[in-house]
Design a protein around this motif. Structure first.
Motif, PDB file in Angstrom:
ATOM      1  N   VAL A 215     -12.103  -6.104   4.198  1.00  0.00           N
ATOM      2  CA  VAL A 215     -13.026  -5.167   3.547  1.00  0.00           C
ATOM      3  C   VAL A 215     -13.184  -5.593   2.090  1.00  0.00           C
ATOM      4  CG1 VAL A 215     -13.343  -2.771   2.812  1.00  0.00           C
ATOM      5  CG2 VAL A 215     -12.298  -3.254   5.014  1.00  0.00           C
ATOM      6  N   GLU A 216     -14.418  -5.603   1.642  1.00  0.00           N
ATOM      7  CA  GLU A 216     -14.671  -5.883   0.227  1.00  0.00           C
ATOM      8  C   GLU A 216     -14.995  -4.568  -0.474  1.00  0.00           C
ATOM      9  OE1 GLU A 216     -17.347  -9.019  -0.790  1.00  0.00           O
ATOM     10  OE2 GLU A 216     -16.777 -10.163   0.988  1.00  0.00           O
ATOM     11  N   VAL A 217     -14.456  -4.421  -1.654  1.00  0.00           N
ATOM     12  CA  VAL A 217     -14.732  -3.218  -2.444  1.00  0.00           C
ATOM     13  C   VAL A 217     -15.167  -3.621  -3.836  1.00  0.00           C
ATOM     14  CG1 VAL A 217     -13.763  -1.099  -3.395  1.00  0.00           C
ATOM     15  CG2 VAL A 217     -13.079  -1.863  -1.144  1.00  0.00           C
TER      16      VAL A 217
ATOM     17  N   TYR B  40       0.839  -1.193   0.000  1.00  0.00           N
ATOM     18  CA  TYR B  40       0.000   0.000   0.000  1.00  0.00           C
ATOM     19  C   TYR B  40       0.874   1.243   0.000  1.00  0.00           C
ATOM     20  CZ  TYR B  40       0.886  -0.225   5.056  1.00  0.00           C
ATOM     21  OH  TYR B  40       1.482  -0.304   6.296  1.00  0.00           O
TER      22      TYR B  40
ATOM     23  N   ASP C   4      -2.948   4.576   2.988  1.00  0.00           N
ATOM     24  CA  ASP C   4      -4.034   3.890   2.288  1.00  0.00           C
ATOM     25  C   ASP C   4      -4.428   2.627   3.073  1.00  0.00           C
ATOM     26  OD1 ASP C   4      -5.886   2.847   0.566  1.00  0.00           O
ATOM     27  OD2 ASP C   4      -4.593   2.925  -1.211  1.00  0.00           O
TER      28      ASP C   4
ATOM     29  N   LEU D  55      -7.408   1.492   3.535  1.00  0.00           N
ATOM     30  CA  LEU D  55      -8.410   0.710   2.811  1.00  0.00           C
ATOM     31  C   LEU D  55      -7.750  -0.347   1.934  1.00  0.00           C
ATOM     32  CD1 LEU D  55     -11.344   0.151   2.077  1.00  0.00           C
ATOM     33  CD2 LEU D  55     -11.164   1.918   0.315  1.00  0.00           C
ATOM     34  N   ALA D  56      -6.715   0.014   1.206  1.00  0.00           N
ATOM     35  CA  ALA D  56      -6.005  -0.961   0.373  1.00  0.00           C
ATOM     36  C   ALA D  56      -5.405  -2.063   1.244  1.00  0.00           C
ATOM     37  CB  ALA D  56      -4.908  -0.281  -0.444  1.00  0.00           C
ATOM     38  N   GLN D  57      -4.848  -1.684   2.362  1.00  0.00           N
ATOM     39  CA  GLN D  57      -4.255  -2.642   3.292  1.00  0.00           C
ATOM     40  C   GLN D  57      -5.311  -3.641   3.779  1.00  0.00           C
ATOM     41  OE1 GLN D  57      -3.587  -1.357   7.428  1.00  0.00           O
ATOM     42  NE2 GLN D  57      -1.409  -1.480   6.913  1.00  0.00           N
ATOM     43  N   LEU D  58      -6.446  -3.135   4.257  1.00  0.00           N
ATOM     44  CA  LEU D  58      -7.503  -3.997   4.798  1.00  0.00           C
ATOM     45  C   LEU D  58      -8.155  -4.844   3.705  1.00  0.00           C
ATOM     46  CD1 LEU D  58      -9.129  -1.578   7.376  1.00  0.00           C
ATOM     47  CD2 LEU D  58      -7.555  -3.478   7.827  1.00  0.00           C
ATOM     48  N   ARG D  59      -8.281  -4.291   2.516  1.00  0.00           N
ATOM     49  CA  ARG D  59      -8.836  -5.054   1.395  1.00  0.00           C
ATOM     50  C   ARG D  59      -7.940  -6.257   1.072  1.00  0.00           C
ATOM     51  NH1 ARG D  59      -9.148  -1.204  -2.423  1.00  0.00           N
ATOM     52  NH2 ARG D  59      -7.240  -1.884  -3.401  1.00  0.00           N
ATOM     53  N   GLN D  60      -6.650  -6.055   1.073  1.00  0.00           N
ATOM     54  CA  GLN D  60      -5.709  -7.132   0.774  1.00  0.00           C
ATOM     55  C   GLN D  60      -5.696  -8.213   1.864  1.00  0.00           C
ATOM     56  OE1 GLN D  60      -1.814  -5.586  -0.693  1.00  0.00           O
ATOM     57  NE2 GLN D  60      -2.940  -3.654  -0.767  1.00  0.00           N
TER      58      GLN D  60
ATOM     59  N   GLY E  65      -8.415  -9.098   3.359  1.00  0.00           N
ATOM     60  CA  GLY E  65      -9.732  -9.735   3.315  1.00  0.00           C
ATOM     61  C   GLY E  65     -10.711  -9.195   4.343  1.00  0.00           C
TER      62      GLY E  65
END
Length: 138
Positions: free
Chosen positions: A136-138, A104, A125, A127-132, A134
């Motif tokens: 957070v879904e975007v 990120y 970032d 959000l990018a960290q948490l999305r990777q 799993g």
């Protein structure tokens, strides 16, 4: 031109992965009255908030690495655009280790006075960290 020595020393300490060295370096290169504007835990500020960031990140991402992409200096400030990588191997933000890699971006504006860091503004970032991870879904 802004002297970037203090931030460079902190950057080197961060990439060592050694929490004791990081905290010692923060004490050496940052002003005791440091103002830290970044996504940090509530209830702490200044030097303690900056140290807390590493107390949370290093156990969760023991191989954490920060790569400086760009440095822009003007007057008493320097802007750093960084890419952060690591592997999620410890508890982080109520997430058990996933073993997943993360990558990120972050940007920090650092003000210095008298050769010490006096103020930091950070944009990470998350959000990018948490999305990777799993979370957070975007």
């Amino acid at each position: 031109m802004t002297d970037t020595t203090a931030f460079s020393r902190m950057h080197d300490a961060v990439n060592s992965g050694d929490l004791e060295l990081i905290e010692k370096t923060i004490d050496e290169v940052c002003d005791p009255g440091l103002v830290f504007h970044a996504p940090v835990p509530t209830g702490v500020s200044g030097l303690q908030a900056l140290k807390q960031v590493w107390r949370v990140l290093l156990p969760a991402f023991p191989d954490l690495h920060v790569e400086i992409q760009d440095v822009i200096t003007q007057g008493d400030k320097a802007v750093y655009r960084n890419t952060v990588t690591g592997t999620h191997l410890g508890d982080y933000r109520n997430l058990t280790p996933t073993g997943r890699p993360v990558r990120y971006d972050e940007i920090f504006v650092v003000r210095q006075s008298g050769g010490r860091i006096t103020e930091i503004w950070g944009v990470v970032d998350v959000l990018a960290q948490l999305r990777q991870l799993g979370a957070v879904e975007v």
